[in-house]
Design an enzyme around this catalytic site. Structure first.
Site, PDB file in Angstrom:
ATOM      1  N   SER A 177     -12.456 -11.411 -36.804  1.00 39.67           N
ATOM      2  CA  SER A 177     -12.622 -10.068 -36.251  1.00 39.67           C
ATOM      3  C   SER A 177     -12.769 -10.171 -34.733  1.00 39.67           C
ATOM      4  O   SER A 177     -11.887 -10.692 -34.072  1.00 39.67           O
ATOM      5  CB  SER A 177     -13.809  -9.365 -36.914  1.00 39.67           C
ATOM      6  OG  SER A 177     -13.766  -7.981 -36.696  1.00 39.67           O
ATOM      7  N   ASP A 179      -6.468  -3.553 -43.966  1.00 42.39           N
ATOM      8  CA  ASP A 179      -7.619  -3.606 -43.068  1.00 42.39           C
ATOM      9  C   ASP A 179      -7.646  -2.349 -42.197  1.00 42.39           C
ATOM     10  O   ASP A 179      -6.657  -2.012 -41.546  1.00 42.39           O
ATOM     11  CB  ASP A 179      -7.520  -4.853 -42.182  1.00 42.39           C
ATOM     12  CG  ASP A 179      -8.810  -5.167 -41.454  1.00 42.39           C
ATOM     13  OD1 ASP A 179      -9.640  -4.259 -41.276  1.00 42.39           O
ATOM     14  OD2 ASP A 179      -8.988  -6.334 -41.055  1.00 42.39           O
ATOM     15  N   HIS A 217     -10.571  -5.609 -44.735  1.00 38.43           N
ATOM     16  CA  HIS A 217     -11.118  -6.418 -43.653  1.00 38.43           C
ATOM     17  C   HIS A 217     -11.814  -7.669 -44.175  1.00 38.43           C
ATOM     18  O   HIS A 217     -11.796  -8.715 -43.531  1.00 38.43           O
ATOM     19  CB  HIS A 217     -12.111  -5.573 -42.839  1.00 38.43           C
ATOM     20  CG  HIS A 217     -12.504  -6.178 -41.539  1.00 38.43           C
ATOM     21  ND1 HIS A 217     -11.614  -6.383 -40.510  1.00 38.43           N
ATOM     22  CD2 HIS A 217     -13.709  -6.627 -41.081  1.00 38.43           C
ATOM     23  CE1 HIS A 217     -12.250  -6.913 -39.479  1.00 38.43           C
ATOM     24  NE2 HIS A 217     -13.526  -7.078 -39.800  1.00 38.43           N
TER      25      HIS A 217
END
Length: 696
Positions: free
Chosen positions: A550, A636, A670
């Site tokens: 991330s 995501d 995600h």
């Protein structure tokens, strides 16, 4: 296409101009998820990855079996008391998801539960395996029981896009009510009588901005609050005392809290204190007063008290300290607990209230005078409150772990100050913590700042050793010293595992965060490079593989541009590598909210120039780069799949070295794949790639 040749992304130059700067983006077309060419390209990348890593199949299977073999597959959590019930969860061998259960509370001591065995009067609340069915993805977003224990609110997601469907289950009859609400966000809160449930919705930018009130048995829900400022998120919760509903709105740097008597769900929420830019605060109900944790003129936060009828009037209780960051306050009927951070480690401070007979402010002040901290023996660890739903209790439930100690659950007896170990996660296969050791090192950054590094290795591992260096460094998120079963597959092969606690995280307090954001963001990247060089210079490491996800994926891309020669490989998971283009587009999920973290390049030319100087996609050049494995998910909603897809395409077209690999989960979000066995296989794949890079 030859199995030896990677896919070549077509180039369709797209021109954009900001602040007089014209940039050509050849791979912008990959952002169109509905374009058949996009899907075809991602599938071609997956096929190339499969061919290129086929030789790792045996090692991947071996690592998967190691993870599986060290995990007690039929297991359970420590029961947690709420009202008349003890709540816990089970996992069963061969099943992907947990089963939530409860049993009646016959005493104040948790029931003795044996994995694989059922208790008398045990009730299944929610079976994730049954709900998931044959779906390739499944996630629960909300699971909340009414204060009287009779009704469950739960929400489910079958795509990974974090849009949940809310349902209600009568726990006395097992009936699922016909009430069904789609497209909601995480969380929610019940009214005191269990007649009403509050939940949030997101806008097109995936920002939770509305709070609704649903009365069971009705069809028309009521909009309670809507946040018009695109920088703010909203959330709703019920205090531990079950006395107040708390509606919080917050940006990255500012808070505003509203409270409502939970017995009056149709009433109007009262603002605690109107928002002031830069002031963050949270509110905790402590019976006859509120605690307020805030940073007004207190960088590392201060704890204050406030009367119930004037919650915006704050009286200091625990003053600001330069060396201690106050993280949260948990209030109970007879004590309070402060979770804090000092010297890069977390801690707990207990505030015991004196006997009744004094006013609320005097009691709070006396509790602080008599406060004490709980001691822990290891040099590196992470501790925090865990599973304390009861307002009246003589015990504090806490979670503890270190890099060698598996996650452990303790009850701390407030009367005797005794720490009672309730459970330590079993690690099968003969794991002995005495075989491993952990260390704290300090690297020197470019500006002279000392950057902490947490390290774990086998005692018999040779030095220097192949090393996996992990980093994050954003949003004041701390990567604290913790245990990992999959990590043992590295350590037992002679690897060193290290975490670089770089600026932008919160490990060393609020200032540590401030020095790694906005126009000081480069400190995050140079700190990580300094950590890598320190590990080599001090004899810990030889071949270093970097890993982050991330915002930590942005870190991976940035350090690869800064110092590609320092790394033998890079794993970037759901990486935020096209940050400038994303932050320039306010229509994309979360962009406006992110301006307080990264700056606003759309309206500020200086921010634009600064971000362009470090964002990974913009700064790929023709130097030799290490092998890179980028992992993403098609659904995501936080870091869109096209960011790593574009990055890998540009690396292939521009850089030397590699190989540059892209792995796209075509049915996840995600967090990657949802089932635990699927997640273990994905981790085994990444670890097998890391092992090869570290030992080849």
């Amino acid at each position: 296409m030859s199995s030896n040749m990677p896919p070549v992304a077509k180039k369709i130059p797209t021109e954009r101009t900001h602040h007089g700067d014209t940039v050509i983006d050849e791979y912008a077309w990959l952002a169109d998820k509905d374009d058949p060419d996009t899907k075809a390209y991602l599938e071609a990348e997956n096929e190339f990855l499969k061919q290129h890593t086929a030789h790792l199949a045996d090692l991947q299977e071996q690592v998967f079996q190691e993870i599986k073999g060290r995990t007690q597959e039929t297991d359970l959590s420590v029961p947690s008391r709420k009202g008349d019930w003890w709540y816990f969860s089970r996992t069963e061998e061969g099943k992907q998801y947990a089963v939530s259960c409860r049993v009646p509370a016959d005493s104040d001591a948790p029931p003795q539960i044996t994995p694989g065995e059922r208790l008398d009067r045990e009730q299944v609340i929610l079976d994730g395996n049954e709900l998931a069915g044959d779906s390739p993805f499944f996630s629960v977003g909300t699971s909340a029981v009414t204060p009287d224990g009779t009704m469950l609110a739960f929400s489910t997601d079958f795509k990974g896009d974090e849009r949940f469907t809310l349902r209600f289950k009568n726990l006395e009859t097992g009936e699922v009510l016909p009430d069904e609400i789609t497209d909601i966000f995480y969380g929610g809160a019940w009214s005191a009588d269990g007649s009403t449930f509050f939940y949030t919705r997101v806008d097109d930018a995936w920002r939770p901005y509305q709070v609704y009130r649903h009365t069971l048995g009705t069809q028309e829900d009521v909009l309670v609050y809507e946040e018009s400022d695109e920088r703010y998120w909203v959330g709703i919760g019920l205090t531990r005392s079950e006395r107040y509903l708390v509606l919080a709105a917050g940006s990255k740097i500012t808070s505003e809290v509203r409270v409502l008597d939970a017995t009056d769900p149709a009433g109007e929420f009262q603002v605690v204190r109107p928002r002031t830019t830069g002031v963050e605060y949270s509110v905790e109900h402590a019976g006859d007063f509120f605690y307020v944790l805030h940073n007004e003129n207190a960088e590392n936060f201060e704890l204050a008290t406030a009367p119930l009828d004037a919650p915006g009037t704050w009286t200091p209780l625990i003053a600001h300290r330069e060396d201690t960051r106050l993280l949260e306050i948990d209030a109970f009927s007879d004590h309070a607990v402060v979770h804090f951070r000092r010297d890069g480690l977390t801690g707990l401070r207990v505030l015991p209230y004196p006997a009744a007979g004094q006013g609320w402010r005097e009691r709070a002040e006396a509790a602080e005078r008599n406060a004490y901290e709980i001691d822990f023996p290891e040099p590196l660890y992470d501790v925090g409150p865990a599973g304390n739903p009861m307002f009246t209790t003589t015990r504090l439930r806490l979670a503890y772990t270190s890099m060698v100690t598996p996650p452990s659950v303790y009850d701390y007896e407030l009367d005797t100050h005794e720490l009672i170990l309730l459970r330590r996660r079993p690690v099968l296969g003969g794991y002995d913590p005495e075989d491993y050791e952990q260390f704290r090192e300090w690297a020197t950054a470019e500006d002279g700042t000392k950057v902490p590094i947490s390290i774990v290795k086998r005692k018999d591992a040779a030095r220097p050793a192949p090393t996996l260096l992990y980093g994050y460094g954003s949003y004041e998120t701390s990567i604290d010293p913790g245990f990992s079963v999959p990590r043992l597959s590295l350590l037992d092969r002679g690897f060193v595992f290290a975490v670089a606690h770089v600026r932008g995280g919160g490990e060393m307090g609020r200032r540590w965060y401030e020095e790694g954001k906005l126009t000081r963001k480069r400190n995050t990247f140079t700190d990580f490079v300094a950590a890598a060089r320190h590990l080599k210079a001090s004899g810990w490491s030889e071949r270093i593989i970097a890993r982050g996800g991330s915002a930590g994926g942005l870190l991976m891309g940035a350090v690869t541009n800064l110092a590609p020669e320092e790394f033998a490989g890079v794993v970037a998971e759901v990486p935020f590598v096209d940050a400038l283009n994303t932050i320039l587009d306010p229509s994309l999920p979360l962009t406006v909210i992110e301006w307080d973290e990264w700056g606003d390049p759309l309206h500020d030319p200086d921010v634009y120039a600064y971000m362009k100087s470090y964002t990974p996609y913009e700064n790929v050049d023709g130097r030799p780069y290490p092998p890179i494995l980028a992992i993403t998910s098609l659904n995501d909603t936080r870091v869109l799949y096209h960011e790593p897809a574009k990055w890998i395409a540009r690396l292939r077209a521009t850089a030397r070295g590699g190989p540059f690999l892209l792995k796209t989960e075509m049915g996840a979000g995600h967090g990657g794949r949802s089932g635990r066995y699927d997640a273990w296989r994905e981790e085994a794949f990444a670890l097998s790639w890391i092992i090869e890079r570290g030992t080849s």
